[in-house]
Scaffold this motif. Structure first.
Motif, PDB file in Angstrom:
ATOM      1  N   LYS A  21       0.808  -1.220   0.000  1.00 12.42           N
ATOM      2  CA  LYS A  21       0.000   0.000   0.000  1.00 12.42           C
ATOM      3  C   LYS A  21       0.841   1.271   0.000  1.00 12.42           C
ATOM      4  N   THR A  22       2.105   1.163   0.396  1.00 12.52           N
ATOM      5  CA  THR A  22       2.933   2.372   0.510  1.00 12.52           C
ATOM      6  C   THR A  22       4.021   2.457  -0.555  1.00 12.52           C
ATOM      7  N   THR A  23       3.947   1.606  -1.581  1.00 14.15           N
ATOM      8  CA  THR A  23       4.941   1.677  -2.663  1.00 14.15           C
ATOM      9  C   THR A  23       4.262   1.657  -4.037  1.00 14.15           C
ATOM     10  N   PRO A  24       3.370   2.610  -4.299  1.00 14.77           N
ATOM     11  CA  PRO A  24       2.698   2.626  -5.605  1.00 14.77           C
ATOM     12  C   PRO A  24       3.652   3.056  -6.711  1.00 14.77           C
ATOM     13  N   SER A  25       3.325   2.676  -7.934  1.00 15.81           N
ATOM     14  CA  SER A  25       4.097   3.157  -9.085  1.00 15.81           C
ATOM     15  C   SER A  25       3.391   4.369  -9.680  1.00 15.81           C
TER      16      SER A  25
END
Length: 263
Positions: A167-171
């Motif tokens: 949830k905290t590493t979107p592209s």
């Protein structure tokens, strides 16, 4: 269930004269073997992190390396075997992590390499058999990661949708970068694509360190191409339709099939 056989499956199709989309067998095999791929990249002057291929647990820090380092399976993709504790900062944790991975991946070994602390980009590439197009770069947004977490996209961040790391590493694509950096990322990605004799579609993962230096992490010859994946975002940012992508991939596959029949 063994990714080592993906190149064999493509080779069987090729030997049987059956058209197929995606990467050729040679590229599939070379890209899966990260140490081999990085040797080929180095031979072309393409920058990669310093690293060693291990089949046994080292007693001490290998010559030429310095901490922090990242441990990963030498011949896997999709971040298999890479978790939140992949980065090591001392010899004790290095030995423990390498030993753990060697137990799970004894045949292919472990890649121990320099951890590049910086921004992570990936660049998608698409060929229709006549031209190769480099798409808009994407960036992994690490800004929401807790301060005690290393800035990596391991298995949890890629595939476990309920995990905090996912949830905290979107592209992000497109990304707000300078034209100069964009050009260097795309040029480096294209060089990596050609170094592995790639075709069809693929994705190159890269890091940019705090001094602006670019490093190729790996070439992915079979990235996720589902409609909500990063490759589809890159298509949209590059003003290409998904239908156009499918057409290009099939056009190249049929052209390769026709060429092989004539030869």
């Amino acid at each position: 269930g063994d990714s080592g056989y993906e190149m064999h499956f493509a080779a069987l199709l090729e030997l049987s004269g059956i058209p197929f989309t995606g990467a050729n067998p040679l590229t599939l095999g070379m890209a899966r073997n990260k140490p081999l791929a990085k040797q080929l990249f180095r031979s072309r002057g393409i920058p990669v992190p310093a690293g060693v291929h291990l089949k046994t647990t080292p007693d001490r820090l290998p010559e030429g390396l310095s901490f922090p380092l990242i441990c990963k399976p030498a011949c896997e993709d999709a971040s298999l075997g890479i978790f939140h504790d992949a980065v090591v900062r001392d010899e004790k944790s290095m030995r423990e992590k390498v030993s753990f991975l060697l137990e799970k991946y004894p045949r292919d070994g472990v890649l121990l390499e320099e951890y590049i602390d910086g921004r992570e980009f990936n660049v998608a590439v698409l060929s229709d058999g006549r031209t190769v197009r480099v798409l808009e770069p994407s960036e992994i947004d690490f800004s929401r990661l807790p301060e005690n977490c290393d800035r990596i996209t391991g298995y949890e961040a890629k595939w476990l949708e309920d995990s905090a790391l996912f949830k905290t590493t979107p592209s992000r694509c497109p990304v707000d970068i300078s034209p100069e950096l964009k050009s260097r990322l795309q040029d480096t990605a294209l060089s990596a694509y050609h170094a592995l004799a790639a075709n069809s579609y693929g994705r190159i993962d890269l890091r940019v360190d705090r001094n602006g230096r670019i490093f190729v992490l790996e070439y992915n010859p079979n990235p996720d191409i589902s409609l909500d994946a990063g490759y589809a975002k890159a298509l949209e940012a590059s003003r290409l339709t998904y239908a156009g992508f499918v057409k290009a991939v099939i056009t190249e596959a049929l052209a390769n099939f026709t060429t092989r029949r004539k030869s």
